[in-house]
Design an enzyme around this catalytic site. Structure first.
Site, PDB file in Angstrom:
ATOM      1  N   THR A   1     -16.217 -15.559  42.641  1.00  0.00           N
ATOM      2  CA  THR A   1     -16.459 -16.563  43.672  1.00  0.00           C
ATOM      3  C   THR A   1     -15.408 -16.476  44.779  1.00  0.00           C
ATOM      4  OG1 THR A   1     -17.323 -17.985  41.927  1.00  0.00           O
ATOM      5  CG2 THR A   1     -16.909 -19.005  44.048  1.00  0.00           C
ATOM      6  N   ASN A   2     -14.126 -16.394  44.397  1.00  0.00           N
ATOM      7  CA  ASN A   2     -13.066 -16.276  45.399  1.00  0.00           C
ATOM      8  C   ASN A   2     -13.169 -14.978  46.184  1.00  0.00           C
ATOM      9  OD1 ASN A   2     -10.612 -18.424  45.277  1.00  0.00           O
ATOM     10  ND2 ASN A   2     -11.655 -18.317  43.307  1.00  0.00           N
TER      11      ASN A   2
ATOM     12  N   LYS B   1     -15.062 -17.648  30.889  1.00  0.00           N
ATOM     13  CA  LYS B   1     -14.220 -18.331  31.877  1.00  0.00           C
ATOM     14  C   LYS B   1     -14.862 -19.680  32.167  1.00  0.00           C
ATOM     15  CE  LYS B   1     -12.900 -18.329  36.729  1.00  0.00           C
ATOM     16  NZ  LYS B   1     -13.221 -17.794  38.080  1.00  0.00           N
TER      17      LYS B   1
END
Length: 336
Positions: A58-59, A182
């Site tokens: 995502t980052n 995660k």
């Protein structure tokens, strides 16, 4: 409660703190990937004590990158860690696609490019069609075909609310090529339920940010994946290192500061990227703010939020500066 009897995984994800690395772009109209900047930032993170790196999550703005760009980045960062003297350093590649076929292809591409593990979100484009049967089938089918061990990525905020519960994760943990999860859902109760059943060798549990790393470790988890590490890699990894060394009071003290600083990362990716440029950019020789802009159509942080971010994350600057870089056997100047 019954402990699982599944065998340990052949290649578990190593424990520790992993940075979900941001994508850095050239200051051009098309914002092409800046591979030289990615190389420098990679070595900065490894020297900063990160135990592994995650790309195209995502980052990393994975949904905004082409398959070719993803391959070029993984090749670049594998070269960066090899040049640094740690050729076997863990590199995790996001393989999240909206179809089983796409995710398998991304896994194959990542493996050829030099990734060590794969990180996989659930499909979410037609969220109402993602039944439990479809969800479990998706992960099993991808894991069956993936040349890389798969880490489940649970982040309801970017998957139209799709949230794997502890029963789903327990069912998937038995797959020989699914090695961990995660939990960016931030559900510590879910973490406890999983760690009560599985050893890390069977199925590893990672928090999705560093602001609850200490509680994750106390609950039996083995680390976290945190966007904060793009800005302050030493402090985030230090919370883990102190805890592992049995220095829990020191770890908790640093955790408190990290948690307050990470509040800025919770607001938006634009703030994480701005902070990386502001606090780390000069150290890397990356002084153009546009290198750290999100890819369009997403916009950089406005001036008001930039100021707030500097104040919020600045509480960690003193701690970061006190921690020395990790030294490796091979010294390079940070360029190709």
């Amino acid at each position: 409660m019954q402990k699982s009897t599944i065998p340990p995984k052949e290649k578990p994800l190593p424990r520790g703190v992993y940075c979900p690395v941001i994508s850095l772009y050239k200051p051009t109209a098309r914002q092409e990937i800046d591979l030289d900047a990615m190389y420098k930032h990679c070595q900065f993170l490894v020297r900063g004590g990160q135990h592994g790196l995650v790309y195209q999550g995502t980052n990393g703005e994975a949904v905004l990158l082409s398959p070719e760009e993803k391959i070029s980045v993984i090749k670049t960062v594998r070269k960066a860690v090899t040049d640094l003297g740690v050729p076997d350093y863990p590199i995790v590649a996001g393989i999240s696609g909206q179809s089983t076929n796409e995710s398998i292809q991304l896994a194959e591409d990542a493996a050829k490019a030099g990734a060590s593990f794969a990180l996989l979100l659930p499909p979410s484009f037609w969220a109402k069609s993602v039944t439990e049967e479809a969800l479990l089938g998706f992960y099993r089918d991808v894991a069956d075909a993936s040349p890389l061990p798969v880490v489940i990525y649970n982040f309801p905020g970017v998957t139209s609310g799709i949230d794997l519960n502890s029963d789903d994760l327990s069912a998937l943990a038995s797959h020989p090529n699914i090695v961990g999860v995660k939990l960016t859902c931030g559900n510590v109760g879910k973490a406890v339920r999983l760690t009560s059943k599985f050893t890390p060798a069977q199925f590893s549990v990672y928090g999705g940010s560093s602001d609850f790393l200490f509680p994750t470790l106390e609950a039996g988890g083995v680390g976290c994946v945190t966007g904060m590490a793009n800005v302050f890699p030493k402090s985030t990894s230090r919370v883990y290192d102190l805890w592992i060394a049995g220095k829990k009071e020191e770890s908790k003290r640093l955790q408190d500061i990290v948690a307050n600083a990470e509040w800025a990362c919770k607001k938006s990716l634009a703030l994480t990227k701005f902070a990386a440029g502001y606090f780390a950019g000069k150290k890397l020789g990356l002084t153009d703010p546009k290198t750290f802009f999100p890819r369009k159509p997403y916009l950089p942080a406005n001036e008001k939020m930039q100021k707030w971010t500097i104040e919020t994350m600045g509480v960690l600057l003193e701690e970061e500066e006190k921690i020395p870089d990790k030294v490796f056997g091979k010294v390079v100047n940070g360029t190709h």
